[in-house]
Enzyme design. Structure first.
Site, PDB file in Angstrom:
ATOM      1  CE1 TYR A  50      -4.282  -1.251  -0.196  1.00  0.00           C
ATOM      2  CE2 TYR A  50      -3.635  -2.713   1.590  1.00  0.00           C
ATOM      3  CZ  TYR A  50      -4.532  -2.350   0.602  1.00  0.00           C
ATOM      4  OH  TYR A  50      -5.687  -3.080   0.413  1.00  0.00           O
ATOM      5  CG  ASN A 113     -12.576  -2.315   2.150  1.00  0.00           C
ATOM      6  OD1 ASN A 113     -11.654  -3.103   2.350  1.00  0.00           O
ATOM      7  ND2 ASN A 113     -12.442  -1.240   1.394  1.00  0.00           N
TER       8      ASN A 113
HETATM    9  P1  IDP Z   1      -9.855   0.613  -2.828  1.00  0.00           P
HETATM   10  O1  IDP Z   1      -9.475  -0.577  -1.948  1.00  0.00           O
HETATM   11  O2  IDP Z   1     -11.319   0.665  -3.095  1.00  0.00           O
HETATM   12  O3  IDP Z   1      -9.013   0.709  -4.075  1.00  0.00           O
HETATM   13  P2  IDP Z   1      -8.238   2.785  -1.767  1.00  0.00           P
HETATM   14  O4  IDP Z   1      -8.612   4.223  -1.799  1.00  0.00           O
HETATM   15  O5  IDP Z   1      -7.160   2.330  -2.703  1.00  0.00           O
HETATM   16  O6  IDP Z   1      -9.574   1.930  -1.951  1.00  0.00           O
HETATM   17  O7  IDP Z   1      -7.817   2.467  -0.262  1.00  0.00           O
HETATM   18  C1  IDP Z   1      -7.162   1.258   0.056  1.00  0.00           C
HETATM   19  C2  IDP Z   1      -7.785   0.685   1.306  1.00  0.00           C
HETATM   20  O8  IDP Z   1      -7.541   1.576   2.402  1.00  0.00           O
HETATM   21  C3  IDP Z   1      -9.309   0.550   1.285  1.00  0.00           C
HETATM   22  O9  IDP Z   1      -9.751  -0.610   0.634  1.00  0.00           O
HETATM   23  C4  IDP Z   1      -9.638   0.542   2.754  1.00  0.00           C
HETATM   24  O10 IDP Z   1      -9.361  -0.728   3.359  1.00  0.00           O
HETATM   25  C5  IDP Z   1      -8.640   1.561   3.296  1.00  0.00           C
HETATM   26  N1  IDP Z   1      -9.217   2.908   3.314  1.00  0.00           N
HETATM   27  C6  IDP Z   1      -9.403   3.772   2.275  1.00  0.00           C
HETATM   28  N2  IDP Z   1      -9.961   4.930   2.650  1.00  0.00           N
HETATM   29  C7  IDP Z   1     -10.123   4.833   3.997  1.00  0.00           C
HETATM   30  C8  IDP Z   1     -10.655   5.710   4.988  1.00  0.00           C
HETATM   31  O11 IDP Z   1     -11.106   6.825   4.710  1.00  0.00           O
HETATM   32  N3  IDP Z   1     -10.672   5.239   6.286  1.00  0.00           N
HETATM   33  C9  IDP Z   1     -10.188   4.010   6.629  1.00  0.00           C
HETATM   34  N4  IDP Z   1      -9.676   3.148   5.724  1.00  0.00           N
HETATM   35  C10 IDP Z   1      -9.652   3.537   4.424  1.00  0.00           C
END
Ligand code: IDP
Ligand code: MG
Length: 139
Positions: A50, A113
């Site tokens: 990440y 998620n």
């Molecule tokens: P994605 O998994 O849908 O591509 P990304 O923006 O790439 O989303 O973020 C990577 C992961 O970081 C997300 O799947 C989630 O687990 C975590 N994440 C993203 N935004 C947030 C936030 O606002 N709060 C907490 N965790 C987040």
């Protein structure tokens, strides 16, 4: 176009016994596994995966979560696999995810998620190479 994407069943979903449900759903959607492995990421491996999110407010929590238990990483192949996989996955925040998507069905929160999917051809290539060598891919 036949593509490959990197899919991860995240620790929350593995703990809840959802590996089969999630991978089965992707198979039903025409996304065929060509490589697969279960592993537990170290903190530094999660940070590396990440790296693009380093510095964001959720980064530390994300690394903690992703290294909190085993994950299942797979390479899925199919027509427009990258976009198709993202559609079936649903929006990052389950509250915003479309009905019947993986995240609407199984995610607990924006962080916990359920699953990951590559977001484009370049990231798919990089993410697949992060976990698999060309010799690991059966397809
Ligand atoms: P994605 O998994 O849908 O591509 P990304 O923006 O790439 O989303 O973020 C990577 C992961 O970081 C997300 O799947 C989630 O687990 C975590 N994440 C993203 N935004 C947030 C936030 O606002 N709060 C907490 N965790 C987040
Ligand atoms: Mg992403």
């Amino acid at each position: 176009m036949l593509e490959r994407t990197l899919s991860i069943v995240k620790p929350d979903a593995v703990k809840k016994g959802l590996i089969g449900a999630i991978l089965g759903r992707f198979e039903k959607e025409g996304l065929r596994p060509v490589a697969m492995r279960m592993l537990r990421l170290s903190r530094s491996q999660a940070e590396g995966f990440y790296a693009v999110h380093r510095g964001k407010p959720f980064f530390e929590g994300l690394v903690e979560f992703m290294s909190s238990g085993p994950v299942v990483v797979s390479v899925l192949e199919g027509e427009n696999a990258i976009q198709r996989h993202r559609e079936v996955l649903g929006a990052t925040d389950p509250a915003k995810a479309a009905p019947n998507t993986i995240r609407k069905l199984y995610a607990e929160s924006v962080q916990h998620n359920a699953a990951h999917g590559s977001d484009g051809p370049d990231t798919a290539r990089t993410e697949i190479a992060y976990f698999f060598s060309s010799l690991d891919i059966a397809g």
